[in-house]
Design a protein around this motif. Structure first.
Motif, PDB file in Angstrom:
ATOM      1  N   GLU A 129       0.824  -1.202   0.000  1.00 58.73           N
ATOM      2  CA  GLU A 129       0.000   0.000   0.000  1.00 58.73           C
ATOM      3  C   GLU A 129       0.862   1.258   0.000  1.00 58.73           C
ATOM      4  OE1 GLU A 129      -3.389   2.205   2.802  1.00 58.73           O
ATOM      5  OE2 GLU A 129      -2.656   0.207   3.319  1.00 58.73           O
ATOM      6  N   SER A 159      -1.542  -9.268  -4.239  1.00 64.13           N
ATOM      7  CA  SER A 159      -1.743  -9.104  -5.687  1.00 64.13           C
ATOM      8  C   SER A 159      -3.109  -8.526  -5.996  1.00 64.13           C
ATOM      9  CB  SER A 159      -1.581 -10.452  -6.386  1.00 64.13           C
ATOM     10  OG  SER A 159      -0.309 -11.014  -6.149  1.00 64.13           O
ATOM     11  N   SER A 160      -4.135  -9.006  -5.292  1.00 62.15           N
ATOM     12  CA  SER A 160      -5.499  -8.557  -5.540  1.00 62.15           C
ATOM     13  C   SER A 160      -5.713  -7.120  -5.100  1.00 62.15           C
ATOM     14  CB  SER A 160      -6.491  -9.459  -4.802  1.00 62.15           C
ATOM     15  OG  SER A 160      -6.356 -10.802  -5.181  1.00 62.15           O
ATOM     16  N   ALA A 161      -4.970  -6.690  -4.077  1.00 58.24           N
ATOM     17  CA  ALA A 161      -5.213  -5.374  -3.481  1.00 58.24           C
ATOM     18  C   ALA A 161      -4.537  -4.234  -4.242  1.00 58.24           C
ATOM     19  CB  ALA A 161      -4.739  -5.377  -2.037  1.00 58.24           C
ATOM     20  N   THR A 197      -3.985  -1.815  -7.008  1.00 57.26           N
ATOM     21  CA  THR A 197      -4.810  -1.341  -8.133  1.00 57.26           C
ATOM     22  C   THR A 197      -4.173  -0.168  -8.871  1.00 57.26           C
ATOM     23  OG1 THR A 197      -6.047   0.134  -6.657  1.00 57.26           O
ATOM     24  CG2 THR A 197      -6.940  -2.091  -6.992  1.00 57.26           C
ATOM     25  N   THR A 198      -3.063   0.348  -8.370  1.00 61.22           N
ATOM     26  CA  THR A 198      -2.478   1.553  -8.959  1.00 61.22           C
ATOM     27  C   THR A 198      -1.281   1.271  -9.852  1.00 61.22           C
ATOM     28  OG1 THR A 198      -1.116   1.862  -6.977  1.00 61.22           O
ATOM     29  CG2 THR A 198      -3.249   2.984  -7.030  1.00 61.22           C
ATOM     30  N   GLU A 216      -6.211  -7.803 -16.220  1.00 62.41           N
ATOM     31  CA  GLU A 216      -7.646  -8.102 -16.209  1.00 62.41           C
ATOM     32  C   GLU A 216      -7.975  -9.202 -15.198  1.00 62.41           C
ATOM     33  OE1 GLU A 216      -8.827  -8.876 -20.220  1.00 62.41           O
ATOM     34  OE2 GLU A 216      -8.440  -6.815 -20.882  1.00 62.41           O
ATOM     35  N   GLY A 217      -7.329  -9.125 -14.047  1.00 62.60           N
ATOM     36  CA  GLY A 217      -7.661 -10.009 -12.947  1.00 62.60           C
ATOM     37  C   GLY A 217      -7.004 -11.376 -12.949  1.00 62.60           C
TER      38      GLY A 217
END
Length: 256
Positions: free
Chosen positions: A23, A115-117, A119-120, A246-247
């Motif tokens: 983060e 990995s999922s968290a 987003t930037t 894309e996830g």
């Protein structure tokens, strides 16, 4: 977390630990490299090498099943719950021996959650098997500079029944392997945290033996998963660079 002193903003290669470290470093990064040697990112490297797209999932409950149904994917289960009907788990050995599905939801409270968290920035999965290949790919993108910094995140583990980060030495040394490879290819300057990780990695004379005998390696061997550790210490055996797009993680060579 938005505090200047934590962002390592004066460096082209940065390093920190766990979700909080990700983060702190992800904003402004050209790429975030997640390192979870035993076993998420090693599992990803094995699965992606076999042509499977891996969807990271922070949960081991019904939310993982719903994600699998939504994406027409198979779902990995806990190591101890793997079966002939559902042979996929957070085990590199299981993923090497099981049929290779087109898409796989891979739950993990550590590497997958990080990995999922993020987003930037783009996310790449690194382990001891692909550290050199990943560093080459990063430098080919022009990343690893003050203007396009790389942030390397050691996932760490959790203490049993306690939501407290345990700084697993395997991830510290895995992060050091990535930093060392980046430095060899001209990335930098290195933050003090990245410098320390590189120094720790470069000082080890027998990395596979150290990983086998560290706490996490002994834990897996005690559970009956010594083969997972052996796969994790296949140093630079893979040229696959899993990148989250894309996830789903897929090889950078096959993504745009």
């Amino acid at each position: 977390m938005n505090v200047d002193w934590a962002a390592q903003g004066s460096w082209g290669v940065r390093m920190d630990w766990g979700p909080a470290g990700a983060e702190a470093l992800a904003p402004g990064s050209a790429v975030v490299v997640v390192v979870d040697v035993l076993s998420f990112t090693t599992s990803v490297s094995v699965a992606v090498a076999r042509g499977t797209q891996v969807l990271p999932c922070p949960w081991h409950d019904e939310r993982a099943q719903r994600m699998a149904e939504r994406h027409d994917a198979e779902r990995a289960v806990a190591r101890s719950k793997a079966s002939a009907r559902q042979p996929w788990s957070l085990s590199p050995a299981a993923l090497r021996h099981a049929p290779a599905p087109a898409r796989l939801v891979l739950p993990s409270p550590n590497g997958s959650a990080i990995s999922s968290a993020v987003t930037t920035a783009p996310v790449a999965a690194a382990c001891l098997r692909n550290a050199s290949a990943l560093a080459q790919w990063i430098r080919a993108q022009g990343w690893g500079t003050l203007d396009q910094p790389v942030s390397v995140i050691a996932a760490g583990e959790s203490w049993p029944e306690q939501p407290i980060l345990r700084p697993g030495i395997e991830d510290w040394l895995g992060a050091g392997a990535v930093v060392s490879a980046l430095a060899r290819h001209g990335a930098g300057p290195l933050s003090p945290e990245a410098t320390a990780a590189q120094a720790a990695h470069d000082a080890v004379t027998d990395l596979p033996d150290l990983i086998r005998n560290c706490a996490s390696g002994r834990e897996l061997a005690t559970m009956g998963f010594a083969e997972d550790v052996e796969i994790a210490v296949e140093i630079d055996s893979s040229t696959v660079v899993p990148v989250l797009r894309e996830g789903a993680f897929a090889d950078a060579a096959n993504t745009r």
